[in-house]
Scaffold this motif. Structure first.
Motif, short mmCIF file in Angstrom:
data_model
loop_
_atom_site.label_atom_id
_atom_site.label_comp_id
_atom_site.label_asym_id
_atom_site.label_seq_id
_atom_site.Cartn_x
_atom_site.Cartn_y
_atom_site.Cartn_z
N TRP A 99 0.85 -1.19 0.00
CA TRP A 99 0.00 0.00 0.00
C TRP A 99 0.89 1.23 0.00
CZ3 TRP A 99 -5.34 0.34 2.47
CH2 TRP A 99 -6.09 -0.80 2.16
N LEU A 100 0.48 2.26 -0.75
CA LEU A 100 1.27 3.48 -0.85
C LEU A 100 0.96 4.48 0.26
CD1 LEU A 100 1.19 3.93 -4.72
CD2 LEU A 100 2.91 2.82 -3.30
N THR A 101 -0.24 4.42 0.80
CA THR A 101 -0.62 5.27 1.93
C THR A 101 -1.49 4.44 2.86
OG1 THR A 101 -2.66 6.12 0.92
CG2 THR A 101 -0.65 7.35 0.44
N PRO A 102 -1.62 4.84 4.12
CA PRO A 102 -2.41 4.05 5.06
C PRO A 102 -3.87 3.87 4.65
CG PRO A 102 -1.12 5.70 6.23
CD PRO A 102 -0.96 5.98 4.77
N GLY A 103 -4.49 4.87 4.07
CA GLY A 103 -5.91 4.78 3.77
C GLY A 103 -6.23 4.45 2.33
N ASP A 104 -5.22 4.47 1.46
CA ASP A 104 -5.46 4.24 0.04
C ASP A 104 -4.20 3.62 -0.56
OD1 ASP A 104 -5.96 4.29 -2.69
OD2 ASP A 104 -6.76 6.32 -2.68
N PRO A 105 -4.30 2.40 -1.06
CA PRO A 105 -3.11 1.74 -1.58
C PRO A 105 -2.61 2.32 -2.90
CG PRO A 105 -5.02 0.40 -2.03
CD PRO A 105 -5.49 1.55 -1.17
N ASP A 106 -3.44 3.12 -3.55
CA ASP A 106 -3.11 3.59 -4.90
C ASP A 106 -3.72 4.97 -5.16
OD1 ASP A 106 -2.14 3.47 -7.53
OD2 ASP A 106 -3.89 2.39 -8.25
N PHE A 153 -13.90 -5.05 3.43
CA PHE A 153 -14.32 -3.79 4.03
C PHE A 153 -13.10 -3.06 4.59
CE2 PHE A 153 -18.35 -6.18 4.48
CZ PHE A 153 -19.19 -5.28 3.85
N GLN A 154 -12.96 -1.79 4.23
CA GLN A 154 -11.85 -0.97 4.73
C GLN A 154 -12.41 0.05 5.72
OE1 GLN A 154 -8.76 -1.79 3.78
NE2 GLN A 154 -9.65 -3.37 2.47
N ASN A 155 -11.53 0.58 6.56
CA ASN A 155 -11.95 1.67 7.44
C ASN A 155 -12.23 2.90 6.57
OD1 ASN A 155 -11.77 0.44 10.00
ND2 ASN A 155 -9.57 0.71 10.00
N PRO A 156 -13.38 3.53 6.74
CA PRO A 156 -13.64 4.75 5.96
C PRO A 156 -12.73 5.87 6.46
CG PRO A 156 -15.40 4.37 7.54
CD PRO A 156 -14.49 3.18 7.62
N PRO A 157 -12.47 6.87 5.62
CA PRO A 157 -11.61 7.98 6.05
C PRO A 157 -12.10 8.58 7.37
CG PRO A 157 -12.11 8.16 3.72
CD PRO A 157 -12.96 7.04 4.27
N GLY A 158 -11.21 8.60 8.35
CA GLY A 158 -11.54 9.18 9.65
C GLY A 158 -12.50 8.36 10.49
N CYS A 167 5.99 7.07 8.12
CA CYS A 167 4.66 6.51 8.40
C CYS A 167 4.81 5.31 9.32
CB CYS A 167 3.98 6.09 7.11
SG CYS A 167 3.66 7.47 6.00
N LEU A 168 4.12 5.33 10.43
CA LEU A 168 4.17 4.26 11.42
C LEU A 168 2.77 3.69 11.60
CD1 LEU A 168 6.36 6.17 14.03
CD2 LEU A 168 7.14 4.54 12.30
N PHE A 169 2.66 2.36 11.61
CA PHE A 169 1.36 1.71 11.73
C PHE A 169 1.38 0.71 12.86
CE2 PHE A 169 2.27 2.59 7.27
CZ PHE A 169 1.21 3.41 6.94
#
Length: 122
Positions: A14-21, A51-56, A104-106
């Motif tokens: 994934w390129l970002t925590p909330g959106d892989p692309d 199902f993904q976590n929605p933004p926020g 970025c830390l997860f």
């Protein structure tokens, strides 16, 4: 069941925590790969298949339960020698400029923060 490996599973970072692309680069690569392999009839892509976590926000309890069930068996998709074809995206696209200088830390263990991670990387 037919042993034709007509179902594909996508392996990618994934390129970002909330959106892989976020820029659609991976999507274009996947479309090209599918066009080059007309024998593939279906694809499992974690971002759009689970199902993904929605933004926020967070998944609903029902979505979380479905996600947890899927995670438990998802590895079977990648491990099947006769049932699936694994598509791997190995290249790393250009990092978006907004992440320049960012770390970025997860899901760090409780009590571990950015300072401890930076110290460990030195």
């Amino acid at each position: 069941r037919r042993g034709q490996r007509a179902a594909a599973v996508l392996s990618h970072g994934w390129l970002t925590p909330g959106d892989p692309d976020p820029a659609g680069e991976r999507f274009r690569v996947v479309i090209s790969a599918l066009q080059a392999r007309p024998c593939l009839e279906a694809i499992f892509w974690d971002y759009s298949s689970l199902f993904q976590n929605p933004p926020g926000g967070c998944r609903t309890p029902e979505e979380r339960a479905a996600f947890d069930r899927a995670i438990k068996v998802m590895g079977d998709l990648y491990a099947s020698a006769i049932g699936t074809t694994v598509l791997q995206i190995k290249e790393i696209p250009t990092r978006p400029a907004e992440f320049d200088g960012a770390l970025c830390l997860f899901e760090l263990a409780e009590g571990i923060g950015e300072a401890q991670v930076l110290s460990a990387l030195e």
